[in-house]
Design an enzyme around this catalytic site. Structure first.
Site, PDB file in Angstrom:
ATOM      1  N   ARG A 174      46.915  32.043  32.279  1.00  0.00           N
ATOM      2  CA  ARG A 174      46.992  31.441  33.622  1.00  0.00           C
ATOM      3  C   ARG A 174      47.693  30.088  33.601  1.00  0.00           C
ATOM      4  NH1 ARG A 174      44.986  35.926  33.849  1.00  0.00           N
ATOM      5  NH2 ARG A 174      43.304  36.555  35.274  1.00  0.00           N
ATOM      6  N   CYS A 207      39.968  34.052  41.423  1.00  0.00           N
ATOM      7  CA  CYS A 207      38.951  33.370  40.626  1.00  0.00           C
ATOM      8  C   CYS A 207      39.169  31.866  40.691  1.00  0.00           C
ATOM      9  CB  CYS A 207      39.005  33.847  39.179  1.00  0.00           C
ATOM     10  SG  CYS A 207      38.350  35.517  38.991  1.00  0.00           S
TER      11      CYS A 207
HETATM   12  P1  FAD Z   1      50.846  29.931  45.069  1.00  0.00           P
HETATM   13  O1  FAD Z   1      49.377  30.035  45.189  1.00  0.00           O
HETATM   14  O2  FAD Z   1      51.633  29.806  46.302  1.00  0.00           O
HETATM   15  O3  FAD Z   1      51.197  28.730  44.077  1.00  0.00           O
HETATM   16  C1  FAD Z   1      50.552  28.610  42.834  1.00  0.00           C
HETATM   17  C2  FAD Z   1      51.350  27.646  41.956  1.00  0.00           C
HETATM   18  O4  FAD Z   1      52.612  28.228  41.651  1.00  0.00           O
HETATM   19  C3  FAD Z   1      51.672  26.322  42.645  1.00  0.00           C
HETATM   20  O5  FAD Z   1      51.719  25.342  41.669  1.00  0.00           O
HETATM   21  C4  FAD Z   1      53.067  26.537  43.189  1.00  0.00           C
HETATM   22  O6  FAD Z   1      53.777  25.333  43.347  1.00  0.00           O
HETATM   23  C5  FAD Z   1      53.657  27.386  42.079  1.00  0.00           C
HETATM   24  N1  FAD Z   1      54.767  28.230  42.536  1.00  0.00           N
HETATM   25  C6  FAD Z   1      54.750  29.161  43.513  1.00  0.00           C
HETATM   26  N2  FAD Z   1      55.962  29.746  43.612  1.00  0.00           N
HETATM   27  C7  FAD Z   1      56.750  29.163  42.683  1.00  0.00           C
HETATM   28  C8  FAD Z   1      58.107  29.319  42.295  1.00  0.00           C
HETATM   29  N3  FAD Z   1      58.928  30.193  42.875  1.00  0.00           N
HETATM   30  N4  FAD Z   1      58.579  28.532  41.295  1.00  0.00           N
HETATM   31  C9  FAD Z   1      57.786  27.621  40.682  1.00  0.00           C
HETATM   32  N5  FAD Z   1      56.498  27.431  41.010  1.00  0.00           N
HETATM   33  C10 FAD Z   1      55.986  28.197  41.993  1.00  0.00           C
HETATM   34  N6  FAD Z   1      45.502  35.858  39.588  1.00  0.00           N
HETATM   35  C11 FAD Z   1      45.564  36.476  38.399  1.00  0.00           C
HETATM   36  O7  FAD Z   1      46.210  35.974  37.474  1.00  0.00           O
HETATM   37  N7  FAD Z   1      44.932  37.667  38.195  1.00  0.00           N
HETATM   38  C12 FAD Z   1      44.244  38.288  39.168  1.00  0.00           C
HETATM   39  O8  FAD Z   1      43.698  39.349  38.931  1.00  0.00           O
HETATM   40  C13 FAD Z   1      44.178  37.677  40.445  1.00  0.00           C
HETATM   41  N8  FAD Z   1      43.520  38.254  41.455  1.00  0.00           N
HETATM   42  C14 FAD Z   1      43.506  37.651  42.679  1.00  0.00           C
HETATM   43  C15 FAD Z   1      42.862  38.300  43.728  1.00  0.00           C
HETATM   44  C16 FAD Z   1      42.834  37.733  44.997  1.00  0.00           C
HETATM   45  C17 FAD Z   1      42.137  38.443  46.126  1.00  0.00           C
HETATM   46  C18 FAD Z   1      43.493  36.487  45.226  1.00  0.00           C
HETATM   47  C19 FAD Z   1      43.498  35.858  46.593  1.00  0.00           C
HETATM   48  C20 FAD Z   1      44.120  35.829  44.175  1.00  0.00           C
HETATM   49  C21 FAD Z   1      44.126  36.418  42.893  1.00  0.00           C
HETATM   50  N9  FAD Z   1      44.760  35.799  41.816  1.00  0.00           N
HETATM   51  C22 FAD Z   1      44.833  36.432  40.614  1.00  0.00           C
HETATM   52  C23 FAD Z   1      45.325  34.434  41.962  1.00  0.00           C
HETATM   53  C24 FAD Z   1      46.796  34.374  42.395  1.00  0.00           C
HETATM   54  O9  FAD Z   1      47.184  35.578  43.042  1.00  0.00           O
HETATM   55  C25 FAD Z   1      47.721  34.089  41.220  1.00  0.00           C
HETATM   56  O10 FAD Z   1      47.442  32.856  40.612  1.00  0.00           O
HETATM   57  C26 FAD Z   1      49.204  34.096  41.625  1.00  0.00           C
HETATM   58  O11 FAD Z   1      49.997  34.014  40.464  1.00  0.00           O
HETATM   59  C27 FAD Z   1      49.591  32.965  42.569  1.00  0.00           C
HETATM   60  O12 FAD Z   1      50.864  33.271  43.098  1.00  0.00           O
HETATM   61  P2  FAD Z   1      51.356  32.697  44.512  1.00  0.00           P
HETATM   62  O13 FAD Z   1      52.729  33.185  44.733  1.00  0.00           O
HETATM   63  O14 FAD Z   1      50.379  33.008  45.562  1.00  0.00           O
HETATM   64  O15 FAD Z   1      51.394  31.155  44.190  1.00  0.00           O
HETATM   65  N1  EPU Z   2      29.982  38.991  35.874  1.00  0.00           N
HETATM   66  C1  EPU Z   2      28.683  38.702  36.260  1.00  0.00           C
HETATM   67  N2  EPU Z   2      28.466  38.278  37.547  1.00  0.00           N
HETATM   68  C2  EPU Z   2      29.471  38.140  38.450  1.00  0.00           C
HETATM   69  C3  EPU Z   2      30.786  38.425  38.044  1.00  0.00           C
HETATM   70  C4  EPU Z   2      31.016  38.845  36.753  1.00  0.00           C
HETATM   71  O1  EPU Z   2      27.763  38.801  35.458  1.00  0.00           O
HETATM   72  O2  EPU Z   2      29.192  37.754  39.586  1.00  0.00           O
HETATM   73  C5  EPU Z   2      30.225  39.460  34.511  1.00  0.00           C
HETATM   74  C6  EPU Z   2      30.650  40.934  34.503  1.00  0.00           C
HETATM   75  O3  EPU Z   2      29.543  41.795  34.480  1.00  0.00           O
HETATM   76  C7  EPU Z   2      31.474  41.009  33.228  1.00  0.00           C
HETATM   77  C8  EPU Z   2      32.103  39.627  33.115  1.00  0.00           C
HETATM   78  O4  EPU Z   2      31.307  38.761  33.941  1.00  0.00           O
HETATM   79  O5  EPU Z   2      30.650  41.207  32.116  1.00  0.00           O
HETATM   80  C9  EPU Z   2      33.560  39.617  33.543  1.00  0.00           C
HETATM   81  O6  EPU Z   2      33.682  40.013  34.910  1.00  0.00           O
HETATM   82  P1  EPU Z   2      34.932  40.859  35.449  1.00  0.00           P
HETATM   83  O7  EPU Z   2      35.042  42.127  34.659  1.00  0.00           O
HETATM   84  O8  EPU Z   2      34.801  40.962  36.922  1.00  0.00           O
HETATM   85  O9  EPU Z   2      36.193  40.023  35.049  1.00  0.00           O
HETATM   86  P2  EPU Z   2      36.472  38.449  35.162  1.00  0.00           P
HETATM   87  O10 EPU Z   2      36.589  37.943  33.772  1.00  0.00           O
HETATM   88  O11 EPU Z   2      35.516  37.794  36.069  1.00  0.00           O
HETATM   89  C10 EPU Z   2      39.077  38.576  35.087  1.00  0.00           C
HETATM   90  C11 EPU Z   2      40.093  37.698  35.725  1.00  0.00           C
HETATM   91  C12 EPU Z   2      40.484  38.275  37.078  1.00  0.00           C
HETATM   92  C13 EPU Z   2      40.985  39.706  36.908  1.00  0.00           C
HETATM   93  C14 EPU Z   2      39.869  40.528  36.271  1.00  0.00           C
HETATM   94  C15 EPU Z   2      40.293  41.973  36.021  1.00  0.00           C
HETATM   95  C16 EPU Z   2      39.823  35.364  35.086  1.00  0.00           C
HETATM   96  C17 EPU Z   2      39.259  34.047  35.458  1.00  0.00           C
HETATM   97  N3  EPU Z   2      39.572  36.361  35.920  1.00  0.00           N
HETATM   98  O12 EPU Z   2      37.903  38.468  35.875  1.00  0.00           O
HETATM   99  O13 EPU Z   2      41.555  37.472  37.572  1.00  0.00           O
HETATM  100  O14 EPU Z   2      41.323  40.262  38.159  1.00  0.00           O
HETATM  101  O15 EPU Z   2      39.517  39.932  35.013  1.00  0.00           O
HETATM  102  O16 EPU Z   2      40.941  42.078  34.808  1.00  0.00           O
HETATM  103  O17 EPU Z   2      40.504  35.475  34.073  1.00  0.00           O
HETATM  104  C18 EPU Z   2      42.104  35.509  38.834  1.00  0.00           C
HETATM  105  O18 EPU Z   2      42.582  35.057  37.797  1.00  0.00           O
HETATM  106  O19 EPU Z   2      42.157  34.909  39.926  1.00  0.00           O
HETATM  107  C19 EPU Z   2      41.447  36.815  38.791  1.00  0.00           C
HETATM  108  C20 EPU Z   2      40.839  37.366  39.837  1.00  0.00           C
END
Ligand code: FAD
Ligand code: EPU
Length: 269
Positions: A149, A196
């Site tokens: 990340r 997250c």
């Molecule tokens: P923004 O939120 O708009 O910006 C984030 C950062 O990136 C800022 O610093 C911004 O300046 C910079 N940035 C944006 N565009 C550019 C560009 N073109 N060039 C340089 N810098 C730039 N993240 C995960 O990694 N895994 C997940 O599973 C995941 N699940 C999500 C689920 C939900 C429901 C939501 C709402 C978010 C989730 N995220 C997850 C978080 C998020 O989607 C990621 O961090 C994503 O990479 C952010 O992209 P964005 O385009 O929305 O960036």
């Molecule tokens: N857990 C709990 N309680 C909760 C949530 C999770 O006990 O309320 C426990 C689960 O049971 C599991 C562990 O925590 O044992 C991990 O949970 P989960 O499998 O949901 O994955 P996570 O580590 O919480 C990560 C990424 C997510 C990504 C998922 C799927 C991070 C911080 N989060 O979640 O990314 O979607 O794996 O691979 O790395 C994001 O980065 O924004 C994001 C959503």
């Protein structure tokens, strides 16, 4: 190029954030003009907590040519990642399956090295085009310092286009991989959030720690720790950035976790 006064709550998935001037750039000339004064880059706003007072800097959003592209060549960094995840699956191209369900722009996904436990965008990139100090450069992904990340893009660098590195695979295999990723996301809330809030500490899960500490369902105003997944802070509708911040600070003070979100603007300590 279009310049508009906006409320950033209309441009973030958490739906909080105050006023800013949005500069929608269509091409390289626009980028040169837009970057003449202090700026920030907005992707899809899915990893941001923006202050209720907004930000004074220009907020640049990629539009026009930066939304175009094709999987066999360069893809504009303003386009949405979910579009390419689906297109790749339809075309029998493998590599983007781990990114299913991430609501990012392509540029924001590179900047954050978006991923899941199945893989990160860094493993699916062939080349990245970056605008920096008035110039476009094409770099190998190894040059971006992509880690969990995070990236080490220089301050102010804007990802403008990427070329994906995808492999032809049987459709059934791609579908099976996507189903596994989808299943792993099942407990994530459908409400407005920024994904997250905290990074997972090495060898553990922030969600598990926050859950264990009893924070699920705790609210400040209209912001709440999701009862479904404790590492998600959700907006119940009408939450302010201040409410979200105060909730996140309480968790951070108790558990000492590292924030995953990017914070824009100033907040009281
Ligand atoms: P923004 O939120 O708009 O910006 C984030 C950062 O990136 C800022 O610093 C911004 O300046 C910079 N940035 C944006 N565009 C550019 C560009 N073109 N060039 C340089 N810098 C730039 N993240 C995960 O990694 N895994 C997940 O599973 C995941 N699940 C999500 C689920 C939900 C429901 C939501 C709402 C978010 C989730 N995220 C997850 C978080 C998020 O989607 C990621 O961090 C994503 O990479 C952010 O992209 P964005 O385009 O929305 O960036
Ligand atoms: N857990 C709990 N309680 C909760 C949530 C999770 O006990 O309320 C426990 C689960 O049971 C599991 C562990 O925590 O044992 C991990 O949970 P989960 O499998 O949901 O994955 P996570 O580590 O919480 C990560 C990424 C997510 C990504 C998922 C799927 C991070 C911080 N989060 O979640 O990314 O979607 O794996 O691979 O790395 C994001 O980065 O924004 C994001 C959503």
């Amino acid at each position: 190029m279009e310049v508009r006064k906006v409320q950033l709550k209309d441009y973030t998935t958490l739906a909080v954030g105050g006023p800013a001037e949005l500069w929608i750039v269509e091409n390289e000339d626009d980028l040169l003009r837009a970057t003449e004064a202090p700026y920030r880059v907005l992707g899809n706003g899915s990893n941001l907590l923006v202050s209720d007072a907004g930000v004074p800097e220009r907020v640049i959003k990629l539009g026009g040519r930066f939304l175009e592209g094709e999987l066999s060549g360069w893809v504009g960094a303003g386009s949405l990642l979910p579009l390419w995840v689906q297109t790749a699956a339809k075309e029998g191209l493998s590599g983007l399956e781990p990114l299913l369900g991430i609501p990012a722009s392509v540029g924001g996904a590179v900047r954050m090295n978006a991923g899941t436990r199945f893989g990160e965008i860094k493993d699916a990139l062939a080349e990245v085009e970056v605008f920096h100090q008035g110039e476009l450069r094409r770099l190998p992904p190894e040059a971006l310092g992509l880690g969990y990340r995070k990236s080490e893009l220089p301050p102010g660098a804007i990802v403008t286009r990427v070329r994906f590195d995808l492999k032809r695979r049987p459709a059934a295999e791609i579908a099976e991989r996507m189903a596994r990723v989808d299943a792993a996301r099942k407990r994530q809330p459908k409400r407005k959030s920024a994904g997250c809030a905290f990074k997972n500490p090495p060898g553990d899960a922030a969600g598990r720690l926050i859950d264990q500490a009893g924070f699920k369902g705790i609210r400040v105003g209209r912001a709440m720790v999701s009862p479904e997944h404790a590492n998600f802070v959700v907006n119940l509708g009408g939450a302010t950035a201040r409410e979200v911040w105060s909730l996140v600070r309480r968790i951070q003070e108790e558990l000492g976790l590292e924030l995953e979100w990017e914070i824009w603007g100033t907040f009281e300590p």
